[in-house]
Design a protein around this motif. Structure first.
Motif, PDB file in Angstrom:
ATOM      1  N   CYS A 220       0.821  -1.216   0.000  1.00 39.58           N
ATOM      2  CA  CYS A 220       0.000   0.000   0.000  1.00 39.58           C
ATOM      3  C   CYS A 220       0.855   1.267   0.000  1.00 39.58           C
ATOM      4  CB  CYS A 220      -0.928   0.017   1.209  1.00 39.58           C
ATOM      5  SG  CYS A 220      -2.207  -1.250   1.174  1.00 39.58           S
ATOM      6  N   GLY A 221       2.175   1.122  -0.089  1.00 39.94           N
ATOM      7  CA  GLY A 221       3.040   2.287  -0.207  1.00 39.94           C
ATOM      8  C   GLY A 221       3.646   2.775   1.094  1.00 39.94           C
ATOM      9  N   TYR A 222       3.526   2.015   2.176  1.00 40.20           N
ATOM     10  CA  TYR A 222       4.085   2.423   3.463  1.00 40.20           C
ATOM     11  C   TYR A 222       5.536   1.932   3.577  1.00 40.20           C
ATOM     12  CZ  TYR A 222      -0.718   3.475   4.878  1.00 40.20           C
ATOM     13  OH  TYR A 222      -1.987   3.985   4.958  1.00 40.20           O
ATOM     14  N   SER A 223       6.368   2.740   4.197  1.00 36.92           N
ATOM     15  CA  SER A 223       7.775   2.380   4.413  1.00 36.92           C
ATOM     16  C   SER A 223       7.960   1.928   5.858  1.00 36.92           C
ATOM     17  CB  SER A 223       8.688   3.584   4.147  1.00 36.92           C
ATOM     18  OG  SER A 223       8.565   4.019   2.812  1.00 36.92           O
ATOM     19  N   GLU A 224       8.676   0.798   6.040  1.00 36.78           N
ATOM     20  CA  GLU A 224       8.920   0.329   7.395  1.00 36.78           C
ATOM     21  C   GLU A 224      10.171   0.991   7.959  1.00 36.78           C
ATOM     22  OE1 GLU A 224       9.229  -3.779  10.055  1.00 36.78           O
ATOM     23  OE2 GLU A 224       9.331  -3.900   7.869  1.00 36.78           O
ATOM     24  N   ILE A 225      10.091   1.447   9.200  1.00 34.74           N
ATOM     25  CA  ILE A 225      11.241   2.020   9.887  1.00 34.74           C
ATOM     26  C   ILE A 225      11.560   1.144  11.100  1.00 34.74           C
ATOM     27  CG2 ILE A 225      10.715   4.356   9.113  1.00 34.74           C
ATOM     28  CD1 ILE A 225       9.692   4.934  11.962  1.00 34.74           C
ATOM     29  N   VAL A 226      12.803   1.218  11.557  1.00 39.32           N
ATOM     30  CA  VAL A 226      13.223   0.400  12.701  1.00 39.32           C
ATOM     31  C   VAL A 226      13.956   1.306  13.698  1.00 39.32           C
ATOM     32  CG1 VAL A 226      14.354  -1.721  13.436  1.00 39.32           C
ATOM     33  CG2 VAL A 226      13.505  -1.529  11.096  1.00 39.32           C
ATOM     34  N   PRO A 227      13.240   2.145  14.437  1.00 39.92           N
ATOM     35  CA  PRO A 227      13.897   2.986  15.444  1.00 39.92           C
ATOM     36  C   PRO A 227      14.269   2.168  16.669  1.00 39.92           C
ATOM     37  CG  PRO A 227      11.538   3.309  15.540  1.00 39.92           C
ATOM     38  CD  PRO A 227      11.788   2.362  14.396  1.00 39.92           C
ATOM     39  N   ILE A 228      15.195   2.689  17.490  1.00 39.18           N
ATOM     40  CA  ILE A 228      15.559   1.984  18.713  1.00 39.18           C
ATOM     41  C   ILE A 228      14.437   2.132  19.734  1.00 39.18           C
ATOM     42  CG2 ILE A 228      18.017   2.293  18.329  1.00 39.18           C
ATOM     43  CD1 ILE A 228      18.003   4.484  20.435  1.00 39.18           C
ATOM     44  N   SER A 229      14.436   1.271  20.740  1.00 39.86           N
ATOM     45  CA  SER A 229      13.354   1.243  21.726  1.00 39.86           C
ATOM     46  C   SER A 229      13.588   2.194  22.887  1.00 39.86           C
ATOM     47  CB  SER A 229      13.197  -0.186  22.272  1.00 39.86           C
ATOM     48  OG  SER A 229      12.904  -1.082  21.234  1.00 39.86           O
ATOM     49  N   LEU A 230      14.648   3.005  22.842  1.00 37.31           N
ATOM     50  CA  LEU A 230      14.980   3.910  23.933  1.00 37.31           C
ATOM     51  C   LEU A 230      14.591   5.336  23.588  1.00 37.31           C
ATOM     52  CD1 LEU A 230      18.520   2.533  24.832  1.00 37.31           C
ATOM     53  CD2 LEU A 230      16.346   1.958  25.901  1.00 37.31           C
ATOM     54  N   VAL A 231      13.935   6.004  24.517  1.00 40.71           N
ATOM     55  CA  VAL A 231      13.499   7.381  24.319  1.00 40.71           C
ATOM     56  C   VAL A 231      13.811   8.173  25.589  1.00 40.71           C
ATOM     57  CG1 VAL A 231      11.672   6.796  22.684  1.00 40.71           C
ATOM     58  CG2 VAL A 231      11.167   6.804  25.125  1.00 40.71           C
ATOM     59  N   GLY A 232      13.581   9.483  25.523  1.00 39.81           N
ATOM     60  CA  GLY A 232      13.764  10.336  26.689  1.00 39.81           C
ATOM     61  C   GLY A 232      12.454  10.953  27.130  1.00 39.81           C
ATOM     62  N   GLU A 233      12.475  11.568  28.297  1.00 37.21           N
ATOM     63  CA  GLU A 233      11.265  12.198  28.824  1.00 37.21           C
ATOM     64  C   GLU A 233      10.764  13.297  27.897  1.00 37.21           C
ATOM     65  OE1 GLU A 233      11.558  13.599  32.783  1.00 37.21           O
ATOM     66  OE2 GLU A 233      12.270  11.693  33.621  1.00 37.21           O
ATOM     67  N   ALA A 234      11.683  14.076  27.340  1.00 34.69           N
ATOM     68  CA  ALA A 234      11.285  15.200  26.493  1.00 34.69           C
ATOM     69  C   ALA A 234      10.484  14.729  25.285  1.00 34.69           C
ATOM     70  CB  ALA A 234      12.521  15.978  26.043  1.00 34.69           C
ATOM     71  N   LEU A 235      10.925  13.627  24.648  1.00 32.17           N
ATOM     72  CA  LEU A 235      10.213  13.128  23.471  1.00 32.17           C
ATOM     73  C   LEU A 235       8.823  12.620  23.838  1.00 32.17           C
ATOM     74  CD1 LEU A 235      10.094  12.369  20.495  1.00 32.17           C
ATOM     75  CD2 LEU A 235      11.282  10.240  21.042  1.00 32.17           C
TER      76      LEU A 235
END
Length: 807
Positions: A522-537
């Protein structure tokens, strides 16, 4: 780490003398031996010779003719040395000796004729006998100069230079967890445990308390520590000397064999004790200490001038010593130039301090300067080493330094630490090692390593083992004891067993992969971000950071939490790539998510955002929300599920309060069975404030789908139907509908309302006229077909009229 076999003989009597066998066992059971260096390996058939006469070669300007007195009489030699003289003692190699020709290629000497003159051997340079570390050589043609005189002439060169030792080069990386092995005493313990040696006279090495004549006089200054955490144990005293003296030959040879250069007797003694007992210590000129000594952490921007004359800028947190005139020592790394011992030194302050390894490591990194002492300190020297090391050094000072005498009492603080008994189960040891080791052998191994072993009163097959104080740094539990038993026994003694297991491939659930494939189609791109984030995000996304799980060792503030949703990764991706996108940006990713109080589960996040403003001519069905709903519905249908949208309850902060719904699914075959739908996620339009925070100028829709929940629902089997034999009749119908009417309810009434009605679906949505803001236009497509014949026009129109009456 260089290990001298001769030095080890001070502590133990060797039962195995073959250097290669020793190296093999040490490598297999203790640490890797990188090289076995046999000192004087090229000195066979080499003797001390004396030049009786030197004259020019008649046929070569750069060669000389020499008569050399050796053990085999006078030999005539042709030599190219530039420092030859009458009466000079030299290193002479007989014919048959192996040397490095010009310090490179190996060659065996033969009697030869050079430019018409006979030569019966060679007067050698340091490079040709591999003695560069022992003799300086300013020019390639400068031969070894042993001085003038008759002492040692004709004596084998190996004996004259005392090069009868074998040195094992130990890989430091293999003992980084064993600070006690940076010493000959530490390896002596290992040799005894391995059966390579026995203790001399039954003594378990040196380190016992020596009776030395300490007076009761206190030190003339105080040593103040900012925090005992940085120096938990210290022993020190003051000595007076008549002169600093000269390092004896035996000590020089041992230091040279283990890679040290002789500097002065006080420095050589401290280096000698380091190699013997495994702890650095320092000798200060007490007359250069002004006022009290303060051991503290440095401040950013302070300076110290070290022994090598370098003025080093310090970062915050390095261990230093200062007095009334400022910092004079970079503690644990390198002594200071001002307080170092000199030829005029008469009073010496000797200090053996246990230092915080983290502070030493910090100092190494901030100064970019690493020394042998710092390398040992950063491994964590055991506390119990401080007093024995100081006493051993004092003993050597009193023996070797002219007029040395103790003039202060022994000053010390801290303790040697306390060992915690560990329960050892023989059954557990057999389980981990894969072989049963006899009880007597287990006890002997541990006792040889100086562990205290007692039988447990609670369990018959268990022992209570107390580690020695020098092993408190690496012996923490039963698993460490089992490792000790295994390595001393020898891992090669454990029979190899091939593991037995089924090689049948596991049953794989391909639904998650098929969902991915459907989105990509359907035209979607898969991304693979890391599972770690910060409070600000998380706050920027409208998510609660308090619900996130915090990791114990974060890389940084922005990566200290496990993500609670797939949404933050998608929004960051859109913000980074929105300028490179076309009219729309479509992305998804699948990841495990974590929330406090909830089980870890797999979540699919899908996002579709308008990048360019929507043209007025575009239909409402091209809104991101409706496009995303259509794509998800089609994929679920292809997997064997029916999808239903329902009005949700309270919207989360990142959700548009008027544009969201719950996603539910059930097997497609249950459409008429009444089986309830199961909630699997949420479809929503992003709240304008969240979209704006991530630089999205127009509408954006997203789906958060619980993949774990979906996979628990058994899908219906997809059964292909035969192609219809008869043509269909299709009608489009546009109706004005109020916003308060649910289109889903209309479709439910229409579907199945007539036997000819095969399907009905929404073809398009359009806004009504500007005066009718409470309504919109919907275009429905109706398909009619008879199963047994071609449907007549009149039949189709009649059926269509009946169906339309239900709207």
């Amino acid at each position: 780490m260089r290990l001298s076999i001769n030095w080890l003989r001070d502590f133990v009597k060797l039962a195995v003398t073959d250097p290669q066998e020793i190296a093999r066992l040490v490598t297999a059971c203790v640490a890797e031996v990188e090289n076995v260096e046999i000192l004087g390996g090229l000195l066979d058939r080499c003797v001390v010779g004396k030049i009786l006469s030197v004259k020019k070669h008649p046929n070569a300007d750069r060669l000389s003719l020499c008569d050399v007195l050796t053990d085999a009489g006078v030999k005539k030699i042709v030599c190219g040395g530039i420092n030859l003289r009458d009466g000079m003692r030299v290193a002479f190699a007989h014919t048959g000796a192996c040397v490095k020709w010009h310090g490179t290629e190996m060659m065996t000497l033969e009697k030869t004729n050079i430019r018409g003159e006979e030569s019966e051997g060679m007067i050698c340079t340091a490079a040709e006998l591999d003695l560069i570390g022992r003799f300086t050589q300013k020019d390639d043609r400068e031969v070894i100069d042993l001085g003038d005189g008759d002492e040692g002439v004709g004596e084998p060169l190996k004996e004259y230079l005392n090069l009868d030792d074998v040195v094992l080069h130990i890989d430091n990386h293999a003992i980084t967890h064993r600070a006690d092995l940076f010493s000959h005493l530490g390896f002596a313990r290992e040799f005894v445990a391995l059966g390579l040696a026995t203790w001399k006279g039954g003594k378990k090495g040196r380190g016992g308390k020596r009776e030395l004549p300490f007076p009761k006089t206190p030190l003339p200054f105080r040593c103040v520590v900012e925090s005992k955490r940085f120096v938990p144990r210290c022993a020190s005293c003051l000595l007076e000397v008549d002169a600093i003296g000269t390092t004896p030959l035996w000590m020089k040879k041992r230091l040279e064999a283990t890679g040290w250069r002789s500097v002065s007797l006080p420095v050589d003694i401290t280096n000698y004790v380091l190699m013997e007992m495994g702890m650095p210590l320092h000798c200060f000129d007490a007359d250069d200490i002004r006022g009290d000594m303060n051991i503290r952490l440095s401040k950013n921007g302070e300076y110290v001038t070290t022994l090598d004359g370098q003025k080093r800028r310090l970062a915050e947190g390095c261990l230093v010593i200062n007095d009334d005139e400022g910092i004079f020592d970079l503690l644990g790394i390198m002594g200071g130039l001002r307080s170092s011992t000199k030829e005029r030194t008469k009073r010496m302050y000797l200090q053996a301090a246990i230092l915080d390894s983290a502070s030493i490591r910090r100092g190494i990194l901030s100064t970019g300067h690493r020394t042998d002492g710092a390398t040992v300190y950063e491994k964590g020297v055991p506390r119990c080493a401080a007093l024995p090391v100081l006493l051993r050094a004092v003993e050597l000072f009193l023996q070797l330094v002219p007029g040395a005498r103790l003039v202060s009492r022994l000053e010390e603080w801290g303790d040697d630490g306390k060992a915690t008994p560990i329960t050892l189960s023989l059954d557990r040891a057999a389980s981990l090692l894969g072989v049963e080791i006899p009880e007597k052998k287990v006890v002997k191994i541990l006792e040889d390593l100086e562990f205290a072993v007692k039988r447990s009163r609670a369990k018959s097959e268990s022992f209570v083992v107390t580690p020695p104080l020098h092993r408190l740094g690496d012996i923490r539990g039963q698993h460490d004891l089992i490792e000790e038993i295994g390595r001393i026994t020898g891992y090669n003694e454990i029979p190899a067993q091939t593991p037995v297991a089924s090689i049948a491939p596991p049953i794989r659930d391909m639904r998650a992969h098929r969902f991915r494939d459907g989105l990509k189609e359907c035209g979607y791109s898969e991304i693979v971000p890391i599972s770690l984030v910060g409070e600000a995000l998380l706050k920027k996304c409208g998510l609660d950071p308090l619900a996130a799980v915090e990791i114990r060792n974060p890389i940084g503030e922005e990566l200290k939490l496990l993500h609670t949703s797939a949404l933050p990764g998608l929004l960051e991706h859109v913000q980074r790539n929105i300028l490179q996108a076309g009219d729309r940006i479509k992305a998804f990713h699948v990841s495990n998510v974590f929330q406090k109080g909830h089980a870890e589960h797999m979540e699919l996040g899908v996002l579709l955002a308008d990048v360019r403003p929507r043209r007025e001519s575009r239909a409402m069905l091209e809104e991101p929300f409706l496009m995303l709903k259509r794509d998800i519905g089609r994929i679920l249908c292809s997997l064997g599920y029916s999808m239903e949208l329902a009005v949700a309850g309270t919207a989360q902060p990142f959700v548009h309060p008027g544009r969201f719904a719950e996603l539910s699914a059930r097997p497609s075959s249950c459409a008429h069975s009444g089986e309830p739908f199961v909630r699997i996620g949420t479809i929503f339009e992003l709240h304008p404030s969240v979209a704006s925070a991530f630089d999205m100028p127009h509408r954006a829709a997203a789906v958060l789908l619980a993949v774990t929940t979906l996979l628990e629902i058994a899908p219906s089997a997809i059964i292909a139907e035969p192609v219809p034999q008869f043509p269909a009749v299709t009608y489009d119908f546009t109706e004005t509908v109020r916003h308060t009417q649910a289109v889903g309810d209309i479709l439910k009434r229409l579907r199945g309302s007539h036997e000819y009605l095969e399907s009905v679906f929404v073809k398009d949505l359009y806004a009504a006229s500007s005066s009718e803001k409470e309504s919109y236009n919907i275009t429905l497509t109706f398909t009619y077909r008879a199963k047994d014949r071609t449907l007549a026009e009149e039949e189709a129109k009649t059926a269509h009229a009946k169906v339309l009456a239900l709207i």
